[in-house]
Design an enzyme around this catalytic site. Structure first.
Site, PDB file in Angstrom:
ATOM      1  N   GLY A   1       0.835  -1.192   0.000  1.00 39.85           N
ATOM      2  CA  GLY A   1       0.000   0.000   0.000  1.00 39.85           C
ATOM      3  C   GLY A   1       0.870   1.242   0.000  1.00 39.85           C
ATOM      4  O   GLY A   1       2.033   1.204   0.420  1.00 39.85           O
TER       5      GLY A   1
ATOM      6  N   GLN B   1       2.951   9.816   1.103  1.00 39.78           N
ATOM      7  CA  GLN B   1       4.260   9.157   0.994  1.00 39.78           C
ATOM      8  C   GLN B   1       4.991   9.522  -0.300  1.00 39.78           C
ATOM      9  O   GLN B   1       6.149   9.173  -0.472  1.00 39.78           O
ATOM     10  CB  GLN B   1       4.101   7.646   1.109  1.00 39.78           C
ATOM     11  CG  GLN B   1       3.650   7.237   2.515  1.00 39.78           C
ATOM     12  CD  GLN B   1       3.484   5.737   2.616  1.00 39.78           C
ATOM     13  OE1 GLN B   1       2.479   5.197   2.184  1.00 39.78           O
ATOM     14  NE2 GLN B   1       4.479   5.061   3.163  1.00 39.78           N
TER      15      GLN B   1
ATOM     16  N   CYS C   1       6.338  -0.108   6.953  1.00 42.88           N
ATOM     17  CA  CYS C   1       5.874   1.082   6.244  1.00 42.88           C
ATOM     18  C   CYS C   1       7.006   1.556   5.349  1.00 42.88           C
ATOM     19  O   CYS C   1       8.151   1.638   5.802  1.00 42.88           O
ATOM     20  CB  CYS C   1       5.503   2.167   7.258  1.00 42.88           C
ATOM     21  SG  CYS C   1       4.958   3.703   6.490  1.00 42.88           S
ATOM     22  N   LEU C   2       6.692   1.872   4.100  1.00 40.89           N
ATOM     23  CA  LEU C   2       7.744   2.282   3.170  1.00 40.89           C
ATOM     24  C   LEU C   2       8.406   3.591   3.599  1.00 40.89           C
ATOM     25  O   LEU C   2       9.513   3.889   3.165  1.00 40.89           O
ATOM     26  CB  LEU C   2       7.182   2.410   1.749  1.00 40.89           C
ATOM     27  CG  LEU C   2       6.704   1.083   1.111  1.00 40.89           C
ATOM     28  CD1 LEU C   2       6.070   1.349  -0.246  1.00 40.89           C
ATOM     29  CD2 LEU C   2       7.851   0.087   0.984  1.00 40.89           C
TER      30      LEU C   2
ATOM     31  N   HIS D   1      -3.998   1.005   7.727  1.00 40.40           N
ATOM     32  CA  HIS D   1      -2.686   1.666   7.749  1.00 40.40           C
ATOM     33  C   HIS D   1      -2.677   2.850   6.766  1.00 40.40           C
ATOM     34  O   HIS D   1      -2.197   3.940   7.105  1.00 40.40           O
ATOM     35  CB  HIS D   1      -1.613   0.619   7.388  1.00 40.40           C
ATOM     36  CG  HIS D   1      -0.212   1.135   7.350  1.00 40.40           C
ATOM     37  ND1 HIS D   1       0.738   0.751   8.277  1.00 40.40           N
ATOM     38  CD2 HIS D   1       0.414   1.998   6.505  1.00 40.40           C
ATOM     39  CE1 HIS D   1       1.884   1.358   7.993  1.00 40.40           C
ATOM     40  NE2 HIS D   1       1.720   2.119   6.929  1.00 40.40           N
ATOM     41  N   GLU D   2      -3.219   2.632   5.565  1.00 38.28           N
ATOM     42  CA  GLU D   2      -3.185   3.690   4.543  1.00 38.28           C
ATOM     43  C   GLU D   2      -4.149   4.830   4.887  1.00 38.28           C
ATOM     44  O   GLU D   2      -3.812   5.998   4.711  1.00 38.28           O
ATOM     45  CB  GLU D   2      -3.506   3.124   3.160  1.00 38.28           C
ATOM     46  CG  GLU D   2      -2.524   2.068   2.652  1.00 38.28           C
ATOM     47  CD  GLU D   2      -1.063   2.448   2.811  1.00 38.28           C
ATOM     48  OE1 GLU D   2      -0.725   3.640   2.702  1.00 38.28           O
ATOM     49  OE2 GLU D   2      -0.254   1.545   3.073  1.00 38.28           O
TER      50      GLU D   2
ATOM     51  N   HIS E   1      -2.525   7.080   7.200  1.00 42.95           N
ATOM     52  CA  HIS E   1      -1.622   8.015   6.506  1.00 42.95           C
ATOM     53  C   HIS E   1      -2.383   9.222   5.985  1.00 42.95           C
ATOM     54  O   HIS E   1      -1.909  10.356   6.074  1.00 42.95           O
ATOM     55  CB  HIS E   1      -0.973   7.334   5.293  1.00 42.95           C
ATOM     56  CG  HIS E   1       0.307   6.615   5.577  1.00 42.95           C
ATOM     57  ND1 HIS E   1       1.422   7.235   6.067  1.00 42.95           N
ATOM     58  CD2 HIS E   1       0.647   5.315   5.406  1.00 42.95           C
ATOM     59  CE1 HIS E   1       2.402   6.345   6.191  1.00 42.95           C
ATOM     60  NE2 HIS E   1       1.954   5.166   5.804  1.00 42.95           N
TER      61      HIS E   1
END
Ligand code: ZN
Length: 185
Positions: free
Chosen positions: A45, A50, A107-108, A149-150, A153
């Protein structure tokens, strides 16, 4: 086009995303770039924050995560999630189930950091797709976790906010280093 992934420490990760009113060429290009960037980074995701854009837009694809199953329902009917990937969610809203579940997350924007995070196991999601059409689904497993999670963000919330305080203490040094490095970059 692959975009640079914003690393922890940049203020945009703490910025709530603006609602998208017009799904125009710019939004479509951004979504396409986000998918490309997510695949290249082997993520499941990616949120607009991000890649430096504080917008209510996220992309998700759980189809390659075979060891971490997902379940998905459309209009109450269970479907094969892999047939509905990738998901592009615009202005998503989520409702949470009552049961909680512990699961590993990365997480990226936090290279090499993973943690066990407790979240509701089931979610109900309503969003718009790239055509502006309303999509609604329910999810469990990795897809549910990825959506939560997204969507966090998109509201400026990061997974470190949901870690146990013990986990946060043990990661404090690494988080500080990440933030310092991202300021230098
Ligand atoms: Zn993340």
């Amino acid at each position: 086009m692959i975009r640079d992934i914003v690393i922890y420490g940049e203020p945009v990760l703490r910025t709530k995303g603006k609602q998208i009113e017009d799904i125009d060429d710019e939004v479509r290009a951004l979504a396409a770039d986000m998918l490309e960037t997510m695949y290249e980074a082997n993520g499941v995701g990616l949120a607009a924050q991000q890649v430096g854009q504080a917008l209510q837009l996220t992309v998700i694809d759980v189809s390659d995560a075979e060891s971490r199953p997902s379940r998905m329902w459309l209009a109450g009917e269970e479907v094969d999630p892999t047939e509905h990937m990738p998901l592009v969610l615009i202005n998503p809203e989520v409702q949470f189930g009552d049961e909680l579940e512990l699961g590993t997350e990365g997480c990226l924007s936090f290279p090499e950091i993973t943690a066990e995070i407790t979240r509701p196991s089931r979610v109900k999601v309503a969003a718009q797709d790239l055509k502006g059409e309303r999509i609604e689904f329910e999810a469990e497993g990795l897809l549910s976790r990825a959506v939560q999670h997204e969507v966090d963000h998109l509201n400026g919330i990061l997974f470190i906010d949901r870690m146990s305080s013990a986990a946060k203490v043990s990661l404090a040094g690494r988080l500080k280093r990440l933030a310092t490095e991202s300021k230098k970059a």
